[in-house]
Design a protein around this motif. Structure first.
Motif, PDB file in Angstrom:
ATOM      1  N   GLU A   1       0.830  -1.201   0.000  1.00 19.94           N
ATOM      2  CA  GLU A   1       0.000   0.000   0.000  1.00 19.94           C
ATOM      3  C   GLU A   1       0.870   1.257   0.000  1.00 19.94           C
ATOM      4  OE1 GLU A   1      -3.153   2.255   2.981  1.00 19.94           O
ATOM      5  OE2 GLU A   1      -2.953   0.067   3.079  1.00 19.94           O
TER       6      GLU A   1
ATOM      7  N   LYS B   1       2.558   2.195  -3.418  1.00 14.86           N
ATOM      8  CA  LYS B   1       1.726   2.875  -4.421  1.00 14.86           C
ATOM      9  C   LYS B   1       1.879   4.389  -4.347  1.00 14.86           C
ATOM     10  CE  LYS B   1      -1.817  -0.765  -4.364  1.00 14.86           C
ATOM     11  NZ  LYS B   1      -3.212  -1.097  -3.973  1.00 14.86           N
ATOM     12  N   ASP B   2       2.202   4.895  -3.155  1.00 15.27           N
ATOM     13  CA  ASP B   2       2.345   6.332  -2.973  1.00 15.27           C
ATOM     14  C   ASP B   2       3.810   6.772  -2.922  1.00 15.27           C
ATOM     15  OD1 ASP B   2      -0.478   7.348  -2.555  1.00 15.27           O
ATOM     16  OD2 ASP B   2      -0.424   5.708  -1.092  1.00 15.27           O
TER      17      ASP B   2
END
Length: 687
Positions: free
Chosen positions: A542, A545-546
């Motif tokens: 997660e 992704k950033d």
């Protein structure tokens, strides 16, 4: 063709006499090119263009404008296919033409990772004396090919890649993206793998009134163009440098080589310059890449504690946090009896605190553009595949490979990166299955372009303690591994094998591939397709992704850490441990340290039920302190935070950031001192 000639510099450039070794003799003759200053004529490659595909970022222009205002002698630049002017300076279509017409001493390469290898090679072929490459995520095999070129010539010196660059505070020459408000002309030379830790060290020596002479960003790449020993040789002969700061981390043996050089230096010098150091990664997660491309340990490489012991053994003062460098160097300079223990005279009238200095401070837009150069959204750098898939790749090459049956003595054979020789290598160990397979590891380097020399096989077989009947099978296994390593752009192919009926059988494999080859250049899509995200931690995926590097640490850690910069993130985990705390994670916001990214980082950390307090440790070199503070408030507002948060903000806009935190009315605790902030975080975590 790059000519094999000794660099004869202009009369304006300073040169020193260095002893050279048989290894890289020609390239070592370029060390003096690191001595930049007011005399240095600088060009930019990618002068007028946008950085990669980020069309909202005009990287080179913002950087050049600020550097020129500060005093850097930028004489023009290169943009392929263009002739004209930019910022009132000439723009030429090729580096060779720029070399002929502008006669630069150095070039700053401001292009994206997939363009950087070609740009570096063009600069080498044009024989530019100093080449500074800041881009991250250049594929490892491209860098090995470049080093193979550099070894054959004696005109060009590389700094980087994945480095903030090089800067002379005394000579007002910056080639890179270092935050200018931190710097003050002075007497301390700094060489560092980590950009953010170097900025903390610069700020600390500025606050101590010492200032800096020359700061060299060795960078956090797997293979650095300039290492610690190269920098130490410059500092030894530099009359403007009175004390030295060295900042290392896990990965490679450069710190051990530095310790050996320091030992010899102290024996031959009647009054050696004092040296202080910091090594990050004492509590690094085993087998993981800790943010920087090179921050991982290959078979046979020393860990952080071993590096610290070697440095302390030769009289280096080791600190556990960069904020301590200023006081440490003041004490060491005082004890050394050197007259110039303070800042350079030229810098005394220019000293400012970082939060009040206005001239030269980056704007929000410019700061964002600088950060994008060092760290793009492509944070993941390594790809380890499942063992069964690794064995399949070997069988495809005709190598006998299957699961271990429990019979036969295991030995280790690997192909990896030799960071000392800047080339690929074979790593072999005869260790038994009951011992550490890396304990007796020995490296056998080979040239990247020429490939493995089968003449090395007998020496490898002898080190492996192979029986006579199976020695003839070794070249087949080595050649198969080397072929896979080169064609599929691996950084580590580690196997365990046994002798079976005169042949060698692989019974275990740990294969790591350079994911940057796919993400930066779209090569190796087949290997990239072997990634199995179901084997990875959901929180880490997660964060990825950033553009955030998040690693959940094993154990009962209860302090969530949120840090900008891989080196500082490693050091935060280490320094918390020294203070009696336990970090639950490593988290580097990287170049996307914005308000939104801070909020995303909080989201990831909060998914770990062990976390009782979140410790935000930000050094605002290029990242702005008030922007980070607003990110913290945004997280509280949108995530309905229940956990206490300790925020340490130093550097650019630190007072504004601390004020925002203090006046928020939220359960936030603002500090500028690391030890006080760490103590509060530990108190809240254990309360």
């Amino acid at each position: 063709m790059v000519r094999r000639q000794l660099l004869l510099g202009s009369t304006s450039r300073r040169h020193f006499s260095f002893s050279t070794s048989a290894r890289h003799n020609s390239y070592e003759n370029t060390i003096s090119n690191l001595k930049i200053g007011k005399h240095t004529r600088v060009i930019f490659q990618g002068f007028t263009g946008f950085f990669g595909q980020m069309t909202d970022i005009w990287q080179a222009t913002a950087n050049a404008t600020e550097s020129i205002e500060w005093g850097t002698n930028i004489v023009g630049g290169v943009t392929p296919g263009k002739n004209g002017e930019h910022l009132g300076l000439p723009v030429l279509p090729t580096v060779r033409e720029a070399m002929e017409k502008l006669k630069p001493d150095a070039t700053g390469i401001y292009v994206a990772a997939h363009q950087a290898p070609g740009a570096i090679e063009e600069a080498i072929e044009a024989e530019i004396p100093l080449i500074v490459t800041v881009a991250e995520h250049i594929p490892i095999h491209d860098i090995m090919r470049i080093h193979s070129m550099l070894k054959t010539q004696s005109r060009s010196r590389l700094v980087g890649a994945n480095a903030p660059g090089i800067i002379s505070a005394i000579g007002k020459c910056r080639i890179g993206f270092q935050p200018l408000p931190c710097f003050m002309p002075g007497r301390v030379g700094i060489v560092a793998k980590s950009g953010t830790l170097s900025y903390e060290a610069v700020a600390s020596t500025t606050r101590a009134g010492l200032g800096q002479s020359l700061c060299i960003g060795m960078g956090g790449d797997v293979l650095a163009g300039t290492n610690f020993v190269d920098a130490l040789k410059i500092f030894e002969h530099d009359d403007e440098t009175e004390g030295i700061v060295l900042i290392g981390e896990i990965g490679g043996e450069a710190e051990i080589e530095a310790a050996e050089w320091i030992k010899d230096y102290k024996q031959r010098s009647p009054n050696p310059k004092p040296i202080s150091a910091l090594i990050g990664g004492i509590h690094a997660a085993p087998g993981r890449v800790m943010g920087h491309a090179g921050a991982f340990t290959l078979p046979g490489e020393p860990d952080a504690l071993t590096k610290i012991k070697h440095l302390e053994a030769v009289g280096v003062t080791v600190v556990n946090h960069p904020a301590k460098f200023g006081d440490a160097m003041k004490v060491l300079l005082g004890k050394s009896g050197r007259a110039s223990a303070g800042a350079a005279a030229s810098g005394l009238s220019q000293r400012r605190s970082m939060h009040t200095m206005r001239q030269g401070r980056p704007t929000r837009k410019a700061a964002a553009s600088y950060l994008a150069t060092a760290t793009t959204a492509i944070q993941k750098r390594n790809l380890y595949i499942r063992e069964e898939l690794a064995l399949d790749l070997l069988r495809e090459r005709g190598i006998n490979a299957s699961e271990y049956s429990g019979r036969g003595r295991k030995r280790m054979l690997a192909v990896a990166v030799d960071r000392a020789n800047l080339s690929p290598c074979i790593i072999a160990s005869p260790a038994t299955s009951t011992g550490d397979p890396h304990a007796q590891a020995k490296k056998f380097a080979f040239d990247y372009k020429q490939g493995f020399d089968v003449g090395q096989a007998p020496a490898i077989a002898e080190h492996l303690q192979l029986g006579d009947s199976s020695k003839e099978s070794l070249p087949k296994l080595i050649n198969g591994l080397v072929d896979l390593y080169m064609k599929k752009e691996a950084f580590l192919l580690e196997t365990m094998f046994v002798e079976r009926l005169g042949e060698l059988k692989v019974v275990g494999a740990r294969f790591g591939f350079d994911d940057a080859a796919f993400r930066s250049t779209k090569r190796q899509s087949g290997i990239h397709g072997l990634r199995r995200t179901e084997d990875e931690d959901p929180q880490e995926l997660e964060a990825e992704k950033d553009g955030i590097v998040y690693i959940k640490l094993a154990g009962d850690g209860n302090i969530g850490t949120l840090v900008n910069g891989a080196g500082l993130a490693m050091n935060t985990v280490d320094a918390l441990a020294d203070a009696g705390g336990k970090a639950a994670n490593f988290l580097d916001t990287g170049g996307k340290a914005t308000s939104e990214t801070v909020k995303k980082s909080f989201e990831v950390i909060l998914q770990d039920e062990r976390v009782k307090v979140i410790f935000v440790n930000i050094f605002g070199g290029l990242t702005l302190g008030d922007m980070i503070a607003n990110g913290v408030l945004l997280a509280f507002k949108e995530l309905e935070m229940r956990l206490p948060v300790v925020v340490r903000i130093r550097g650019t806009n630190e007072e504004q950031g601390q004020k925002i935190i203090a006046e928020s009315g939220l359960p936030l605790h603002a500090y500028d001192d690391f030890e006080a902030a760490a103590a509060k975080a530990i108190e809240l975590a254990n309360g």
